[in-house]
Design an enzyme around this catalytic site. Structure first.
Site, short mmCIF file in Angstrom:
data_model
loop_
_atom_site.label_atom_id
_atom_site.label_comp_id
_atom_site.label_asym_id
_atom_site.label_seq_id
_atom_site.Cartn_x
_atom_site.Cartn_y
_atom_site.Cartn_z
N ASN A 248 -67.36 -59.52 -30.13
CA ASN A 248 -66.84 -58.23 -29.68
C ASN A 248 -65.96 -57.57 -30.73
O ASN A 248 -66.42 -56.72 -31.48
CB ASN A 248 -66.07 -58.40 -28.36
N ASP A 249 -64.71 -57.99 -30.82
CA ASP A 249 -63.77 -57.33 -31.72
C ASP A 249 -64.19 -57.42 -33.18
O ASP A 249 -63.90 -56.51 -33.97
CB ASP A 249 -62.37 -57.94 -31.56
N VAL A 250 -64.87 -58.49 -33.57
CA VAL A 250 -65.22 -58.70 -34.98
C VAL A 250 -66.37 -57.81 -35.44
O VAL A 250 -66.73 -57.82 -36.61
CB VAL A 250 -65.56 -60.17 -35.27
N ALA B 7 -58.96 -58.38 -27.86
CA ALA B 7 -57.93 -57.41 -28.24
C ALA B 7 -57.68 -56.38 -27.15
O ALA B 7 -56.75 -55.59 -27.25
CB ALA B 7 -58.33 -56.71 -29.53
#
Length: 459
Positions: free
Chosen positions: A385-387, A426
């Protein structure tokens, strides 16, 4: 110390260094771990059986029982732990190391004969050990879901800093006064435990991997202090290696998230349970199914797979390896893109994929694969997701702005497998999901990939 024991400690020290070196590569990591463990076993055996003083038989029995019980508990934990729970296990082990240092300090402080250097070593061991233990337990609770990701404490930066100064001042008083009053000793231990709780409690869930790495470093420092206390070189060097490796890893993780250590400690990244931009209209999403996804991948020349925590949760590493093998048989070039902080700790994805016998040469680090996305036909994102969130490049107001990410949005076609549209660690929306080139394959990773594999086999 006898010459024989010195030689044993030297061999153990060399094994630690060799083992640590081998841990730097997935193909040699297993052997590195075994070499370091063998060295530690040799050091323990040498310490028990080679000495210049008489030891009552009861002591040997107690030591043997302790080793037996610890080995059984450690072995069962290691065998039963799931890959998704590995960060929690590391956090627990950090806590155990810290508690050991604190307990040793509590035993030795009553024997202090007025040597200021020795008193400083003992007090430092109690404080650092106590902070590491309580902090690691809070980190474990957050990772395990037993505690909220963030528990807000009013003015926590000011409170923590003042409390830390107070703990240091109290420790300095204990050293200078030469006091080993039981009440003061308990108060010192309690202050260290409380600071560890206050230190970790406000830190955001997304920063927990960094915190674990930092606490791991503190565990090494505590072990090194114990080595100084007992003039034991193998404990000293082992502690230094763990402490320095933990600091290096902490810095590397901060770099991978484009954050400073100060921002981690004081910034509470990932400190909201809901997406901070939930009212933003990012567009609409396009859904897909295993059949259409299989067609897209079957006719691709190259495919990059981006694994994330969702892959670990679903225990889908074996299925994704089967997918990779089928695509390779069809002449598709397949690689895995590995972000340094994917999952819940560094190397999480490497270990997960190694468990399913994925060839190490197919695991490509972020800095090496980012330039390849623009020439990639299909990218399959599984549970990440965040990466892969382009907000890190596009949105200066985003908490992850400036964070190095995998440039997935540059690929020609993007398939994202997720259970739901929930935000990542996050706590923010992912712009990639609304990209015109992205289609969403919803469902449990193992189930979705199994259907995808089935469709490919029928083509």
């Amino acid at each position: 110390m006898s010459i024989s024991l010195s030689i044993i400690y030297l061999i153990a020290t060399v094994s630690f260094i060799v083992g640590l070196k081998k841990l730097g590569n997935p193909s040699t990591a297993k052997n590195g771990n075994l070499i370091a463990a063998a060295g530690m076993g040799l050091a323990i055996a040498g310490t028990i059986f080679i000495h210049d003083f008489k030891v009552p038989p009861l002591i040997y029995i107690l030591i043997g029982l302790a080793i037996l019980i610890g080995s059984i508990i450690g072995g069962l934990m290691a065998f039963k732990v799931k890959m998704t729970k590995m960060p929690e296990l590391v956090s627990l082990f950090n806590g155990f190391g810290g508690s050991s240092a604190a307990l040793i300090g509590l035993v030795e402080i009553s024997r202090d004969a007025g040597d200021k250097l020795q008193a400083m070593t003992i007090v430092s061991g109690i404080i650092i050990g106590a902070i590491t233990f309580s902090g690691s337990m809070i980190a474990w609770g957050k990772l395990n879901g037993s505690l909220k990701s963030v528990i807000n404490i009013p003015y926590h930066n000011i409170v923590n800093n003042l409390f830390f100064i107070g703990v240091i001042a109290f420790g300095a008083y204990m050293v200078t006064s030469g006091g080993n009053n039981p009440v003061l000793v308990v108060a010192l231990l309690a202050s260290g435990l409380l600071y560890g709780i206050l230190f970790v409690l406000p830190i955001g869930g997304a920063d927990m991997p960094v915190v674990i790495s930092l606490l791991n470093s503190l565990t090494g420092i505590a072990a090194a202090i114990t080595g100084v206390l007992y003039s034991n070189m193998v404990m000293l060097i082992g502690g230094i290696l763990v402490g320095s490796a933990g600091i290096i890893l902490t810095i590397a993780m901060c770099k991978g998230m484009n954050r400073t250590l100060g921002a981690v400690i004081f910034g509470a990244f990932g400190g909201t349970d809901a997406a901070s931009d939930e009212d933003r209209k990012l567009g609409s999403i396009k859904k897909t199914n295993p059949s259409d996804s299989a067609i897209m991948m079957n006719y691709a020349s190259n495919v990059i797979i981006v694994p994330g925590y969702g892959l670990a949760v679903a225990q889908a590493q074996h299925v994704i390896h089967e997918l990779e093998e089928i695509l390779t048989e069809k002449g598709v070039d397949v690689k895995y893109a590995i972000h340094p902080v994917a999952g819940r700790m560094p190397g999480h994805m490497n270990v997960l994929l190694a468990e399913s016998n994925v060839d190490y040469s197919l695991l490509v680090e972020m800095e090496d694969i980012n330039s390849q996305f623009k020439n990639t036909d299909v990218v399959l994102v599984v549970g990440a997701n965040d990466v892969v969130n382009p907000a890190a490049h596009n949105d200066p107001s985003s908490p992850i702005y400036g964070m190095p990410i995998l440039d997935v949005e540059n690929a020609k076609h993007i398939i994202v497998n997720k259970r739901t549209m929930n935000a990542g660690y996050a706590g923010i929306e992912n712009e990639l999901f609304y990209n015109d080139k992205t289609v969403m394959l919803f469902g449990d990773a193992k189930d979705a990939l199994t259907k995808l594999v089935s469709e490919l086999k029928n083509m």
